[in-house]
Design a protein around this motif. Sequence first.
Motif, mmCIF file in Angstrom:
data_model
loop_
_atom_site.group_PDB
_atom_site.id
_atom_site.type_symbol
_atom_site.label_atom_id
_atom_site.label_comp_id
_atom_site.label_asym_id
_atom_site.label_seq_id
_atom_site.Cartn_x
_atom_site.Cartn_y
_atom_site.Cartn_z
ATOM 1 N N LEU A 22 -66.414 17.945 -40.483
ATOM 2 C CA LEU A 22 -65.130 18.351 -39.937
ATOM 3 C C LEU A 22 -64.420 19.328 -40.863
ATOM 4 O O LEU A 22 -64.699 19.376 -42.070
ATOM 5 N N LYS A 23 -63.488 20.069 -40.292
ATOM 6 C CA LYS A 23 -62.635 20.933 -41.111
ATOM 7 C C LYS A 23 -61.945 20.062 -42.152
ATOM 8 O O LYS A 23 -61.663 18.890 -41.912
ATOM 9 N N GLY A 24 -61.691 20.623 -43.311
ATOM 10 C CA GLY A 24 -61.057 19.868 -44.380
ATOM 11 C C GLY A 24 -62.041 19.141 -45.260
ATOM 12 O O GLY A 24 -61.662 18.394 -46.151
ATOM 13 N N ARG A 63 -61.825 15.333 -31.941
ATOM 14 C CA ARG A 63 -61.457 16.541 -31.203
ATOM 15 C C ARG A 63 -62.384 17.685 -31.593
ATOM 16 O O ARG A 63 -62.628 17.939 -32.771
ATOM 17 N N ASP A 65 -62.049 20.829 -31.749
ATOM 18 C CA ASP A 65 -61.483 21.884 -32.597
ATOM 19 C C ASP A 65 -61.788 21.664 -34.075
ATOM 20 O O ASP A 65 -61.777 22.603 -34.861
ATOM 21 N N ASN A 66 -62.029 20.409 -34.452
ATOM 22 C CA ASN A 66 -62.240 20.066 -35.855
ATOM 23 C C ASN A 66 -63.705 20.051 -36.268
ATOM 24 O O ASN A 66 -64.015 19.937 -37.445
#
Length: 75
Positions: A22-24, A63, A65-66
């Motif tokens: 995931l992002k992050g 989600r 988007d992540n």
Amino acid sequence: MTQRPLEILDKALNQKPVIVSLKGGREIRGVLQGYDVHMNLVLENAEEEVGGTVTKAGTLIVRGDNVIYISPSVN
């Protein structure tokens, strides 16, 4: 024979765990139960490892988007 990405995900449904990056910088491991064209994911028996500590999350909806990538788990 070339496979489309969604065909590959179909093969992972209800099988061995996958790793979702995931992002992050977070990574979650779980069994892929479902997804949609936006890459929203349903993971069962989800868990995240942070600093050597595994946190069990049960069933998660991620989600799309992540999501950076989805990969078969080595475990």
